[in-house]
Design an enzyme around this catalytic site. Structure first.
Site, PDB file in Angstrom:
ATOM      1  N   HIS A  22       5.678  -3.674  -5.018  1.00  0.00           N
ATOM      2  CA  HIS A  22       6.468  -2.732  -4.249  1.00  0.00           C
ATOM      3  C   HIS A  22       7.086  -3.450  -2.766  1.00  0.00           C
ATOM      4  CE1 HIS A  22       5.389   1.200  -6.443  1.00  0.00           C
ATOM      5  NE2 HIS A  22       4.566   0.399  -6.629  1.00  0.00           N
ATOM      6  N   ASP A  77      11.795  -5.412   3.869  1.00  0.00           N
ATOM      7  CA  ASP A  77      10.966  -4.268   3.228  1.00  0.00           C
ATOM      8  C   ASP A  77      11.577  -4.343   1.800  1.00  0.00           C
ATOM      9  OD1 ASP A  77       9.686  -1.960   3.132  1.00  0.00           O
ATOM     10  OD2 ASP A  77      10.461  -1.047   4.996  1.00  0.00           O
TER      11      ASP A  77
HETATM   12  O1  F6P Z   1       4.145  -1.603  -1.004  1.00  0.00           O
HETATM   13  C1  F6P Z   1       3.990  -1.230   0.357  1.00  0.00           C
HETATM   14  C2  F6P Z   1       2.508  -0.520   0.314  1.00  0.00           C
HETATM   15  O2  F6P Z   1       2.021  -0.489  -1.059  1.00  0.00           O
HETATM   16  C3  F6P Z   1       3.077   1.093   0.359  1.00  0.00           C
HETATM   17  O3  F6P Z   1       2.292   1.918  -0.215  1.00  0.00           O
HETATM   18  C4  F6P Z   1       2.755   1.401   1.975  1.00  0.00           C
HETATM   19  O4  F6P Z   1       3.968   1.154   2.711  1.00  0.00           O
HETATM   20  C5  F6P Z   1       2.041   0.326   2.383  1.00  0.00           C
HETATM   21  O5  F6P Z   1       2.077  -0.598   1.554  1.00  0.00           O
HETATM   22  C6  F6P Z   1       0.646   0.885   2.119  1.00  0.00           C
HETATM   23  O6  F6P Z   1      -0.134   0.399   3.133  1.00  0.00           O
HETATM   24  P1  F6P Z   1      -1.606   0.926   3.557  1.00  0.00           P
HETATM   25  O7  F6P Z   1      -2.177   1.372   2.189  1.00  0.00           O
HETATM   26  O8  F6P Z   1      -2.340  -0.492   3.888  1.00  0.00           O
HETATM   27  O9  F6P Z   1      -1.731   1.902   4.516  1.00  0.00           O
END
Ligand code: F6P
Length: 483
Positions: free
Chosen positions: A157, A364
């Site tokens: 992602h 991003d």
């Molecule tokens: O790929 C990005 C991501 O996995 C999204 O789900 C979100 O923006 C973030 O990273 C999740 O972050 P965390 O689970 O550390 O809050």
């Protein structure tokens, strides 16, 4: 086919509750409808000596949600350590912030191995596994070591950086080689995909033909699958949310003034300091815009145990208070700054209230806020999206006002331009973006990936003896290699 979807963070289905992270919120409705089993972390940890791995399994639409307590001894090294202090900064091209000990790497690998063992209970002859994101780069290899021959796909992602940056990650070689256990590897953009292939060919000397990588583990297909949203659902939520008390209160408080909105996790990749500096510059260069436009910045605290995040939180709070102190009036606050999340319904209403959406990350993967802002607009009087050209979404939303988030003056001018854009131009830009969103929905993304995964079975190698008990120290970790 039985689909098992795996991600670190999972979500439960309530549009009125805040959800952290684009991934979990985006996946929820499609996983719900697909009948898949969604497996992730419960957010809790437990002593590894306990036998039963799952904290909870509950129904989720036509399928199930399984939330796993991760091993207490390894959680910190896995989540705050290797995943978010080595991989996350590298994937967002912040090599200066990479920091991870060997212990962090071992914990990361141990949590990947732990998850693989836990997944075996869902394995059936017709199961396919779809692993999400940078927390589980090595999960496919761990599953193969346990004798899994079923299709395994992986989707990233985040962005994938230039190979010189990823080479700053300790053990990058071993880790990225382990990714070749996947049958299908998906990226958000062509650039991410090309950077990955470039690493494979130049750093690992691996052969690639037409997006198919051939290694001693078999063949892996590498392709681009830009993630989408459900634009019609978001539009419905936004129209309904106009009468929500939080949204009405916001509208009343504006007294006819215009509003710009930013919604982000509090993360250095989101470019929040630069964004606030651009508003500061705009009000300084164009004093007529004071009192006529304010910024609502929602910044949801994130990864608060990591120093870089603690530093950012205090830097941003200080900067916003300084900007408010200089430009504010007794009855006017330039920046409303909130450190809390909102449910999707309220968020949709807030987006619709704002004449400008500011989505200006330094890097991003996709940025679904950009897509949600567009979907939430009133078709008769849409707002304008100011979008970083370094967000994956910029590849599709070309009629947004694209900005370089490092150019503070340029951003200040573009935000002012957005505020004065005439209705016909706003509509033309919005309609073109809405069309893109309708043509690339989250449902389509999910279906495309699963279809491609079913088509790409390639006879992967697995370990001869399935391993069922935890192994320690890790057999595959070569201490010090790859630094
Ligand atoms: O790929 C990005 C991501 O996995 C999204 O789900 C979100 O923006 C973030 O990273 C999740 O972050 P965390 O689970 O550390 O809050």
């Amino acid at each position: 086919m039985n689909l098992v979807v795996v991600s670190n963070r999972v979500a439960r289905g309530n549009v009125n509750e805040p959800m952290t992270g684009g991934l979990a919120a985006a996946l929820l409705p499609v996983v719900e409808n697909s009948g898949a089993i969604w497996v992730g972390s419960s957010g809790r940890v437990r002593d590894g000596a306990q036998k039963e791995p799952f904290a909870e399994i509950e129904a989720l639409g036509a399928g199930a949600l399984a939330m796993l307590d991760l091993p207490a001894a390894h959680y910190g090294g896995y989540y705050e350590g290797f995943a978010n202090s080595a991989l996350w900064p590298a994937l967002h091209s912040r090599a200066d912030l990479i920091s991870a000990s060997l212990g962090d790497y071992l914990s990361y690998r141990e949590v990947n191995a732990f998850m693989a063992r836990a997944l075996l209970r869902f394995k059936k002859p017709d199961t396919a596994f779809w692993i999400q994101d940078y927390h589980f780069l090595a999960l496919g290899a761990e599953l193969r070591d346990l004798g899994v021959t079923q299709p395994i796909g992986f989707f990233l992602h985040t962005p994938w950086p230039a190979h010189a940056v990823i080479e700053g990650v300790p053990h990058h070689r071993e880790l990225i080689e382990s990714m070749l256990a996947y049958d299908l590897i998906g990226f958000q953009t062509r650039d991410d995909c090309d950077n990955f292939l470039e690493y494979l060919s130049s750093s690992l000397g691996i052969e690639i033909e037409d997006g198919v990588v051939t290694s001693d583990q078999g063949k892996s297909r590498v392709a681009v699958f830009p993630i989408g949203i459900d634009p019609e659902k978001f539009a419905r939520l936004a129209a309904k949310a106009v009468s929500h008390p939080d949204v009405s209160r916001l509208r009343r408080s504006l007294n006819g003034e215009k509003l710009a909105i930013g919604v982000d996790r509090l993360d250095y990749s989101k470019g929040l300091v630069n964004r606030v500096s651009a508003f500061d510059r705009m009000w300084t260069l164009q004093p007529a815009l004071t009192r006529t436009v304010s910024l609502l910045q929602i910044a949801i605290p994130s990864r608060g145990a990591i120093e870089a995040y603690v530093n950012l939180q205090s830097e941003l709070a200080k900067l916003i208070s300084d900007v408010n102190g200089r430009h504010g009036e007794v009855d006017w606050t330039p920046i409303r700054y909130l450190n809390k999340g909102f449910g999707q319904t309220v968020l949709a209403g807030l987006y619709r209230t704002a004449q400008v959406g500011v989505v200006t990350p330094l890097h991003d993967g996709m940025n679904l806020v950009a897509k949600e802002y567009i979907a939430a607009q009133n078709p008769a009087d849409p707002g304008v999206l100011v979008l970083s050209k370094f967000a994956g979404a910029a590849n599709e939303l070309e009629t947004a006002l694209l900005v370089n988030p490092h150019d503070i003056d340029g951003m200040a001018r573009t935000i002012a331009l957005a505020l004065s854009m005439p209705l016909p131009e706003r509509r033309m830009r919005w309609e073109a973006m809405m069309e893109k969103l309708r043509n690339h929905t989250i449902k389509q993304w999910f279906a495309d990936f699963v279809e491609a995964l079913q088509e790409t079975r390639s006879g992967k190698k697995t370990a001869m003896q399935p391993i069922t008990e935890p192994s320690w120290p890790l057999r595959s970790v070569n201490a010090g290699a790859g630094y």
